[in-house]
Write an enzyme that holds these catalytic residues in place. Structure first.
Site, PDB file in Angstrom:
ATOM      1  N   ASN A   3      -2.971  10.342  10.494  1.00  0.00           N
ATOM      2  CA  ASN A   3      -4.154   9.490  10.693  1.00  0.00           C
ATOM      3  C   ASN A   3      -5.458  10.289  10.616  1.00  0.00           C
ATOM      4  O   ASN A   3      -5.811  10.990  11.570  1.00  0.00           O
ATOM      5  CB  ASN A   3      -4.043   8.765  12.034  1.00  0.00           C
ATOM      6  N   TYR A  50       0.840  -1.202   0.000  1.00  0.00           N
ATOM      7  CA  TYR A  50       0.000   0.000   0.000  1.00  0.00           C
ATOM      8  C   TYR A  50       0.878   1.255   0.000  1.00  0.00           C
ATOM      9  O   TYR A  50       0.734   2.138  -0.850  1.00  0.00           O
ATOM     10  CB  TYR A  50      -0.941  -0.003   1.211  1.00  0.00           C
ATOM     11  N   ILE A  66      -6.061  -4.374  21.510  1.00  0.00           N
ATOM     12  CA  ILE A  66      -4.970  -3.385  21.479  1.00  0.00           C
ATOM     13  C   ILE A  66      -3.768  -4.123  20.899  1.00  0.00           C
ATOM     14  O   ILE A  66      -3.286  -5.086  21.512  1.00  0.00           O
ATOM     15  CB  ILE A  66      -4.663  -2.860  22.895  1.00  0.00           C
ATOM     16  N   GLY A  86       3.890  -4.469  10.790  1.00  0.00           N
ATOM     17  CA  GLY A  86       4.079  -3.243  10.013  1.00  0.00           C
ATOM     18  C   GLY A  86       3.660  -1.971  10.722  1.00  0.00           C
ATOM     19  O   GLY A  86       3.613  -0.912  10.099  1.00  0.00           O
ATOM     20  N   LYS A 114       1.629   4.167  -3.136  1.00  0.00           N
ATOM     21  CA  LYS A 114       1.497   5.625  -3.011  1.00  0.00           C
ATOM     22  C   LYS A 114       2.832   6.309  -3.309  1.00  0.00           C
ATOM     23  O   LYS A 114       2.888   7.357  -3.962  1.00  0.00           O
ATOM     24  CB  LYS A 114       1.031   5.978  -1.585  1.00  0.00           C
TER      25      LYS A 114
HETATM   26  N1  UFG Z   1      -5.055  -0.318  16.645  1.00  0.00           N
HETATM   27  C1  UFG Z   1      -5.395  -1.159  17.699  1.00  0.00           C
HETATM   28  N2  UFG Z   1      -6.551  -1.835  17.611  1.00  0.00           N
HETATM   29  C2  UFG Z   1      -7.402  -1.753  16.541  1.00  0.00           C
HETATM   30  C3  UFG Z   1      -7.051  -0.887  15.473  1.00  0.00           C
HETATM   31  C4  UFG Z   1      -5.870  -0.195  15.564  1.00  0.00           C
HETATM   32  O1  UFG Z   1      -4.651  -1.283  18.663  1.00  0.00           O
HETATM   33  O2  UFG Z   1      -8.438  -2.429  16.538  1.00  0.00           O
HETATM   34  C5  UFG Z   1      -3.813   0.455  16.723  1.00  0.00           C
HETATM   35  C6  UFG Z   1      -2.850   0.163  15.589  1.00  0.00           C
HETATM   36  O3  UFG Z   1      -2.043  -0.932  15.899  1.00  0.00           O
HETATM   37  C7  UFG Z   1      -2.092   1.478  15.487  1.00  0.00           C
HETATM   38  C8  UFG Z   1      -3.115   2.534  15.897  1.00  0.00           C
HETATM   39  O4  UFG Z   1      -4.130   1.820  16.596  1.00  0.00           O
HETATM   40  O5  UFG Z   1      -1.055   1.494  16.404  1.00  0.00           O
HETATM   41  C9  UFG Z   1      -3.724   3.249  14.712  1.00  0.00           C
HETATM   42  O6  UFG Z   1      -4.164   2.288  13.769  1.00  0.00           O
HETATM   43  P1  UFG Z   1      -5.078   2.615  12.523  1.00  0.00           P
HETATM   44  O7  UFG Z   1      -5.386   1.318  11.843  1.00  0.00           O
HETATM   45  O8  UFG Z   1      -6.231   3.451  12.975  1.00  0.00           O
HETATM   46  O9  UFG Z   1      -4.193   3.534  11.611  1.00  0.00           O
HETATM   47  P2  UFG Z   1      -2.681   3.317  11.086  1.00  0.00           P
HETATM   48  O10 UFG Z   1      -1.749   4.096  11.939  1.00  0.00           O
HETATM   49  O11 UFG Z   1      -2.396   1.899  10.841  1.00  0.00           O
HETATM   50  O12 UFG Z   1      -2.807   4.078   9.714  1.00  0.00           O
HETATM   51  C10 UFG Z   1      -1.951   3.764   8.714  1.00  0.00           C
HETATM   52  C11 UFG Z   1      -1.267   5.039   8.228  1.00  0.00           C
HETATM   53  C12 UFG Z   1      -2.128   5.782   7.259  1.00  0.00           C
HETATM   54  C13 UFG Z   1      -2.721   4.837   6.257  1.00  0.00           C
HETATM   55  C14 UFG Z   1      -3.534   3.807   6.946  1.00  0.00           C
HETATM   56  C15 UFG Z   1      -4.192   2.870   5.968  1.00  0.00           C
HETATM   57  O13 UFG Z   1      -0.927   5.877   9.324  1.00  0.00           O
HETATM   58  O14 UFG Z   1      -1.353   6.730   6.578  1.00  0.00           O
HETATM   59  O15 UFG Z   1      -2.669   3.056   7.764  1.00  0.00           O
HETATM   60  O16 UFG Z   1      -5.404   2.439   6.470  1.00  0.00           O
HETATM   61  F1  UFG Z   1      -3.474   5.504   5.371  1.00  0.00           F
END
Ligand code: UFG
Length: 351
Positions: free
Chosen positions: A188, A159, A225, A309, A163
């Site tokens: 985010n 992904y 978490i 990741g 980009k």
């Molecule tokens: N998380 C949890 N439990 C959950 C969901 C998320 O603990 O059920 C944690 C994740 O491990 C992470 C944080 O919450 O540490 C944020 O997770 P998100 O999935 O909300 O967002 P991400 O940081 O993974 O987002 C990333 C990038 C964006 C990208 C996106 C794609 O920061 O730029 O993934 O969906 F667009």
């Protein structure tokens, strides 16, 4: 201005459509509706919706000329599109690892087709300006935070790489064809329009804030978490949550800056690149605590294994956007972001 918004029926795109309309522009949405919502584009936003793929060149040419049947009777028919905001993309990191072809085809291949259409010879050397949605995922695991735009880019999943590759196309198209372009690297995206009628509705939902709200409203039994052994104060991952309306506002400002540069005939020959974040990081634990305070609800949470990741910390320096675009986030505090997300959640799911 007449502006094509690809992915305008999706989460960030739909908020940008509203921001454009409020700024006096005339958005037209192109969306394949795989993850976008027909009802949002047609009923909530009330703008023309063309269902189709960004990689469909004949369709694109018809739309860019204003000749698509969906534009009949809108006052837009026969009038060419003047700029493009390109949101359309698949954005599930885990899925991109399992099925990279789908991500490269949609996010990269289709974008190449779009860019070719924007610089086509029939434009007489006047390419159609584009604002592209990129991501902090192009930085990979940061060497330091806050992350500035010149931080090395080393994405760690297909992904992020799709980009990053589009960013490379934009550099080359800008240099070779004078394509005016802005690249926004979002941190985010979170929250929802304060009106309560627009917001995040992914299926499946993977993002932290909507998952927390799903548990609080009883739609899900518990939250996982993903890891509490990261090198952060409480052991959970830190992210920079930015209100989706603030992202949307930045697009209007970015577009206007491109057009001003073009009017002054200042050829940039390279993309304008901006991080969009608040510059403040919150841990997963802090998000949960803040959500409890906003909703007055509790939630059951289990610590699970780390998600592959996930960098420990992603926090933006968005100084450049503040300086160049005079961008000032309207809703920088997490409580407001959560309040708006909660209002939308209750409206959308009837809970
Ligand atoms: N998380 C949890 N439990 C959950 C969901 C998320 O603990 O059920 C944690 C994740 O491990 C992470 C944080 O919450 O540490 C944020 O997770 P998100 O999935 O909300 O967002 P991400 O940081 O993974 O987002 C990333 C990038 C964006 C990208 C996106 C794609 O920061 O730029 O993934 O969906 F667009």
């Amino acid at each position: 201005m007449r502006i094509l918004v690809t992915g305008g029926a999706g989460y960030i795109g739909s908020h940008a459509v509203r921001a454009l309309s409020r700024a006096g522009h005339q958005p037209v949405v192109l969306d394949n509706l795989v993850y976008g919502h027909d009802d949002i584009a047609r009923q909530v936003l009330g703008v023309p919706l063309i269902e189709g793929q960004v990689g469909d060149r004949p369709l694109l040419d018809t739309v860019l000329q204003g000749n698509h049947p969906a534009l009949q009777g809108t006052g837009l028919e026969g009038r060419p599109i003047e700029a493009v905001l390109h949101f359309a993309a698949y954005a599930y990191v885990g899925e991109s690892v399992k099925d990279p072809a789908r991500y490269y085809r949609n996010n990269l291949g289709d974008t190449l087709t779009l860019l070719e259409a924007l610089v086509a010879p029939e434009r007489g050397g006047n390419p159609i300006p584009i604002v592209f949605s990129s991501t902090c995922a192009t930085y990979g695991v940061p060497q330091q935070v806050p992350i500035t735009e010149d931080h090395p880019q080393a994405p760690i999943n297909p992904y992020g790489r799709s980009k990053w590759m589009v960013e490379q196309l934009l550099h080359d198209f800008s240099y070779a064809y004078g394509l005016p372009c802005v690249i926004f690297r979002y941190f985010n995206a979170a929250g929802a329009d304060p009106e309560g009628d627009l917001g995040e509705d992914h299926d499946p939902e993977t993002h932290l804030i909507p998952r927390v709200l799903d548990v609080m409203s009883g739609r899900e039994p518990y939250l996982q978490i993903f890891g509490d052994d990261y090198p952060t104060p409480d052991g959970t991952c830190i992210r920079d949550y930015i209100h989706v309306c603030d992202l949307a506002d930045a697009h209007v400002l970015g577009l206007e800056r491109l057009l001003r540069l073009r009017e002054r005939q200042e050829e940039t020959r390279s993309p304008l690149i901006y991080n969009l974040g608040n510059g403040t990081g919150y841990s997963v634990q802090q998000v949960i605590e803040a959500a409890k305070a906003v909703t007055g609800r509790g939630l059951l949470a289990h610590v699970a294994r780390r998600r592959e990741g996930d960098p420990a910390q992603l926090v933006a320096s968005a100084e450049r956007a503040r300086q160049d675009l005079a961008w000032r986030p309207r809703y920088p505090d997490l409580a407001t972001i959560l309040e708006h997300a909660w209002a939308w959640h209750q409206h959308r799911h009837g809970v």
